[in-house]
Design a protein around this motif. Sequence first.
Motif, PDB file in Angstrom:
ATOM      1  N   ARG A  36       5.180  -6.731   9.900  1.00 22.97           N
ATOM      2  CA  ARG A  36       4.142  -6.269   8.954  1.00 22.97           C
ATOM      3  C   ARG A  36       4.611  -6.544   7.532  1.00 22.97           C
ATOM      4  O   ARG A  36       5.809  -6.465   7.241  1.00 22.97           O
ATOM      5  N   PHE A  38       3.257  -5.388   3.536  1.00 23.04           N
ATOM      6  CA  PHE A  38       2.271  -4.724   2.677  1.00 23.04           C
ATOM      7  C   PHE A  38       2.794  -4.723   1.248  1.00 23.04           C
ATOM      8  O   PHE A  38       3.972  -5.041   1.016  1.00 23.04           O
ATOM      9  N   LEU A  40       2.385  -2.935  -2.878  1.00 25.07           N
ATOM     10  CA  LEU A  40       1.892  -1.921  -3.812  1.00 25.07           C
ATOM     11  C   LEU A  40       1.624  -2.615  -5.130  1.00 25.07           C
ATOM     12  O   LEU A  40       2.485  -3.365  -5.613  1.00 25.07           O
ATOM     13  N   ARG A  49       5.804   6.628  -5.693  1.00 21.68           N
ATOM     14  CA  ARG A  49       5.377   6.230  -4.345  1.00 21.68           C
ATOM     15  C   ARG A  49       6.510   6.577  -3.378  1.00 21.68           C
ATOM     16  O   ARG A  49       7.581   7.005  -3.786  1.00 21.68           O
ATOM     17  N   GLY A  50       6.266   6.309  -2.103  1.00 20.32           N
ATOM     18  CA  GLY A  50       7.288   6.642  -1.117  1.00 20.32           C
ATOM     19  C   GLY A  50       7.313   8.139  -0.897  1.00 20.32           C
ATOM     20  O   GLY A  50       6.260   8.764  -0.798  1.00 20.32           O
ATOM     21  N   HIS A  52       9.344   9.570   1.669  1.00 21.81           N
ATOM     22  CA  HIS A  52       9.378   9.717   3.123  1.00 21.81           C
ATOM     23  C   HIS A  52      10.604   8.996   3.696  1.00 21.81           C
ATOM     24  O   HIS A  52      11.263   8.211   2.995  1.00 21.81           O
ATOM     25  N   TYR A 117       2.384  -0.357  11.399  1.00 24.97           N
ATOM     26  CA  TYR A 117       2.192   0.984  10.855  1.00 24.97           C
ATOM     27  C   TYR A 117       1.976   1.983  11.982  1.00 24.97           C
ATOM     28  O   TYR A 117       1.164   1.753  12.881  1.00 24.97           O
ATOM     29  N   TYR A 122       6.785   8.451  10.506  1.00 21.30           N
ATOM     30  CA  TYR A 122       7.114   8.957   9.169  1.00 21.30           C
ATOM     31  C   TYR A 122       7.604  10.402   9.211  1.00 21.30           C
ATOM     32  O   TYR A 122       7.071  11.225   9.955  1.00 21.30           O
ATOM     33  N   ARG A 124       7.585  13.059   6.260  1.00 19.78           N
ATOM     34  CA  ARG A 124       7.076  13.112   4.891  1.00 19.78           C
ATOM     35  C   ARG A 124       7.497  14.374   4.142  1.00 19.78           C
ATOM     36  O   ARG A 124       7.122  14.542   2.983  1.00 19.78           O
TER      37      ARG A 124
HETATM   38  P1  TYD Z   1       1.894   5.902   2.090  1.00 22.82           P
HETATM   39  O1  TYD Z   1       2.911   5.671   3.167  1.00 22.82           O
HETATM   40  O2  TYD Z   1       1.586   7.324   1.732  1.00 22.82           O
HETATM   41  O3  TYD Z   1       2.291   5.118   0.776  1.00 22.82           O
HETATM   42  P2  TYD Z   1       3.636   5.257  -0.113  1.00 22.82           P
HETATM   43  O4  TYD Z   1       4.673   5.821   0.764  1.00 22.82           O
HETATM   44  O5  TYD Z   1       3.927   3.892  -0.581  1.00 22.82           O
HETATM   45  O6  TYD Z   1       3.347   6.118  -1.272  1.00 22.82           O
HETATM   46  O7  TYD Z   1       0.552   5.154   2.534  1.00 22.82           O
HETATM   47  C1  TYD Z   1      -0.654   5.349   1.858  1.00 22.82           C
HETATM   48  C2  TYD Z   1      -1.798   5.239   2.857  1.00 22.82           C
HETATM   49  O8  TYD Z   1      -1.862   3.913   3.390  1.00 22.82           O
HETATM   50  C3  TYD Z   1      -1.663   6.185   4.037  1.00 22.82           C
HETATM   51  O9  TYD Z   1      -2.943   6.719   4.297  1.00 22.82           O
HETATM   52  C4  TYD Z   1      -1.263   5.296   5.201  1.00 22.82           C
HETATM   53  C5  TYD Z   1      -1.842   3.951   4.815  1.00 22.82           C
HETATM   54  N1  TYD Z   1      -1.030   2.808   5.306  1.00 22.82           N
HETATM   55  C6  TYD Z   1      -1.511   2.033   6.333  1.00 22.82           C
HETATM   56  O10 TYD Z   1      -2.607   2.273   6.879  1.00 22.82           O
HETATM   57  N2  TYD Z   1      -0.762   0.966   6.760  1.00 22.82           N
HETATM   58  C7  TYD Z   1       0.438   0.669   6.203  1.00 22.82           C
HETATM   59  O11 TYD Z   1       1.102  -0.319   6.612  1.00 22.82           O
HETATM   60  C8  TYD Z   1       0.930   1.501   5.146  1.00 22.82           C
HETATM   61  C9  TYD Z   1       2.253   1.242   4.512  1.00 22.82           C
HETATM   62  C10 TYD Z   1       0.167   2.564   4.720  1.00 22.82           C
END
Ligand code: TYD
Length: 136
Positions: A36, A38, A40, A49-50, A52, A117, A122, A124
């Motif tokens: 995967r 992704f 930001l 962010r993050g 977790h 995902y 996670y 959190r």
């Molecule tokens: P989140 O993990 O809270 O972001 P960060 O840790 O960077 O602040 O993810 C934000 C939202 O996006 C949450 O609802 C889950 C969704 N998401 C996915 O659907 N797929 C993914 O691969 C990721 C990373 C997040």
Amino acid sequence: MTIDDCNIINLQKIADPRGNLTFIEGNRHVPFDIKRVFYLYDVPGGADRGGHALKTCQQFLIAMSGSFDVILKDGIKERRIHLNRSYYGLLIAPMIWREMDNFSSGSVCLVVASENYDATNYIRDFGDFMKTLKPA
Ligand code: TYD
């Protein structure tokens, strides 16, 4: 896992007057099959962010553009790493707490992950993270 298991990996930079190029191959630059990717972006000033830890997923973070800080915690030690080059990546082991802040304007954080995902991967809540590391 400790924060000493999280390393900066220096990727190859193919310099070219037409623009530089960097590439990432699974099981070569990162020690896993890439499942995967992704990213930001459009992170507003002052945002975090993050926040977790992931039970089994490994992640590799790159500042594709601009810069940001990653704070790593393993329950004993803590380390703040500034990422600001498109050819440096930070490999984060499973069960390491991570937070990201200090995003520069227009920065982009690319994340390459070893797993799809899965919300159940996670942790959190930092208290839950510490309890998982050191069950009573
Ligand atoms: P989140 O993990 O809270 O972001 P960060 O840790 O960077 O602040 O993810 C934000 C939202 O996006 C949450 O609802 C889950 C969704 N998401 C996915 O659907 N797929 C993914 O691969 C990721 C990373 C997040």
